[in-house]
Scaffold this active site. Structure first.
Site, PDB file in Angstrom:
ATOM      1  N   GLU A  82       0.847  -1.204   0.000  1.00  0.00           N
ATOM      2  CA  GLU A  82       0.000   0.000   0.000  1.00  0.00           C
ATOM      3  C   GLU A  82       0.873   1.242   0.000  1.00  0.00           C
ATOM      4  O   GLU A  82       0.692   2.159  -0.821  1.00  0.00           O
ATOM      5  CB  GLU A  82      -0.897  -0.022   1.238  1.00  0.00           C
ATOM      6  CG  GLU A  82      -1.495   1.303   1.653  1.00  0.00           C
ATOM      7  CD  GLU A  82      -1.773   1.349   3.142  1.00  0.00           C
ATOM      8  OE1 GLU A  82      -0.959   1.917   3.895  1.00  0.00           O
ATOM      9  OE2 GLU A  82      -2.802   0.799   3.562  1.00  0.00           O
ATOM     10  N   ASP A 141      -4.995  -3.163  -2.863  1.00  0.00           N
ATOM     11  CA  ASP A 141      -4.761  -1.722  -2.976  1.00  0.00           C
ATOM     12  C   ASP A 141      -3.353  -1.432  -3.471  1.00  0.00           C
ATOM     13  O   ASP A 141      -3.148  -0.601  -4.369  1.00  0.00           O
ATOM     14  CB  ASP A 141      -5.060  -0.990  -1.665  1.00  0.00           C
ATOM     15  CG  ASP A 141      -4.355  -1.561  -0.444  1.00  0.00           C
ATOM     16  OD1 ASP A 141      -3.624  -2.564  -0.568  1.00  0.00           O
ATOM     17  OD2 ASP A 141      -4.545  -0.995   0.652  1.00  0.00           O
TER      18      ASP A 141
END
Length: 403
Positions: A82, A141
């Site tokens: 991330e 993500d």
């Protein structure tokens, strides 16, 4: 003596291969009706972005381990995909090719065991080397931001240099489709590790709406599949808006399939008792869900996101520091705060949401800009808030363009 011939002019220097096609500041044209802060000049906004970028790099970029640059996300000399994806996106928008390429080198050194072009989700410094820990698998993500960053890099520098950014981007997007999208239900799964019941779970903070549209444009072979993922995201958000979040537009940290719809998870799914509420994952959604309108002109999520802007301005009484770090979606009255503190990670995304316009939105956006650029939060707070803020500032200042 007669004068000799004038010396030939010196040849113009060759353009640097690192010179970006869209050097910062690269002011983008947003959808009609989208607003920016009105109480500061464009030059002042650009300067704020540059200052925060310098502070962010100094606080969080590390090279320890010799595998490339990475983003320090906690006190244990660890990073996560991330953080890495965000760092690559920021470097691309700032035209920082040296940092971008060094971060790409690091990502390629830490592949998921399930898909060679997806980055493993977490590494920690051990014995002088960054080593993958807690499962050598991906987080959706991180994968999506790495892919998007590669498309930005292709737009900035082309793909004829040391790295073929476009080819690498397509490898990543196709592995996201193969390993992080549930082909049956159409939902984004939490990562390439999702099996069994995890396949019908989704994390709304992964709903990077403008990213999905960029993937559809770039990955033409799979454009219909990416469009279908976008449509699924839109349907999930709008179902929640119509069935529980009409007053707030809020979505929770995690959702699970229930019949033909997705609903907030009950109890703890992966992280806390607030997995079914607006907490430290979903705090990103007022930014992520607004982007397909701001950048791409889509209107399917506009009603829910304008409702969020109206609700949060009223809930905070027009004072950004009154935004709380968590609100109920499933586990209490929708929109009631369960936290009694503020956090930059919750405050900053609301500035992107405020760009959508609506009653009193200009004053609210102006207040949010002042808050997050120094009125309430200093140049560095923590990795999570600062890295979200950096991307929010790029957006709100008008410097977020689509690859």
């Amino acid at each position: 003596m007669p004068a000799g011939p004038a010396p030939a002019p010196a040849p113009a220097p060759a353009p640097s291969p690192d010179a970006p096609a869209r050097a910062f500041p690269a002011h983008a044209s947003y959808t009609a009706g989208v607003i920016k802060p009105s109480h500061v000049t464009q030059a002042a906004m650009d300067q704020a972005v540059q200052a925060h970028y310098a502070a962010w790099k100094g606080a969080y970029i590390r090279t320890t381990g010799g595998q490339g640059s990475w983003v320090k996300y906690d006190a244990t000399n660890s990073t996560v995909s991330e953080a890495h994806g965000w760092g690559m996106v920021i470097a691309a928008y700032m035209g920082d090719r040296a940092l971008f390429d060094d971060m790409l080198r690091y990502a390629q050194a830490h592949p998921s065991a399930n898909a060679p072009h997806l980055m493993a989700w977490k590494q920690t410094l051990s014995g002088g080397v960054m080593k993958s820990v807690e499962g050598v698998d991906s987080a959706t993500d991180g994968s999506m931001d790495v892919a998007y960053a590669l498309l930005l890099a292709h737009a900035q520098w082309g793909s004829a240099g040391a790295y073929d950014y476009k080819a690498e981007a397509l490898q990543v997007t196709r592995e996201i489709l193969a390993h992080e999208v549930n082909a049956t239900a159409g939902n984004l799964m939490p990562g390439d590790w999702a099996q069994g019941s995890d396949r019908v779970h989704t994390r709304p903070s992964d709903f990077m709406t403008s990213h999905l549209l960029a993937f559809a444009r770039a990955d033409t072979v799979n454009a219909a599949k990416w469009t279908a993922v976008y449509d699924t995201v839109s349907a999930i958000v709008n179902h929640q808006y119509a069935n529980g979040s009409a007053a707030t537009g809020l979505v929770p940290d995690f959702m699970v399939q229930s019949g033909a719809a997705f609903v907030p998870v009950p109890g703890t799914y992966l992280e806390s008792l607030h997995d079914g509420d607006f907490s430290y994952n979903a705090c990103r959604t007022p930014w992520r869900l607004a982007m397909s309108h701001i950048v791409d002109g889509r209107t399917d999520l506009l009603a829910s996101q304008r409702q969020t802007a109206t609700w949060i301005a009223a809930s905070a009484k027009g004072v950004p520091r009154n935004i709380r770090a968590g609100y109920y979606v499933r586990n209490g009255t929708n929109g009631k705060a369960f936290a009694d503190w503020d956090d930059l990670a919750f405050t900053a995304p609301m500035a992107v949401n405020a760009m959508l316009g609506g009653p009193s939105s200009q004053e609210w956006l102006n207040s949010l800009w002042t808050s997050i650029t120094g009125g309430d939060y200093g140049p560095t707070v923590d990795y999570y808030g600062d890295t979200i803020r950096m991307q929010v500032l790029l957006t709100v200042s008008g410097n977020w363009w689509a690859p």
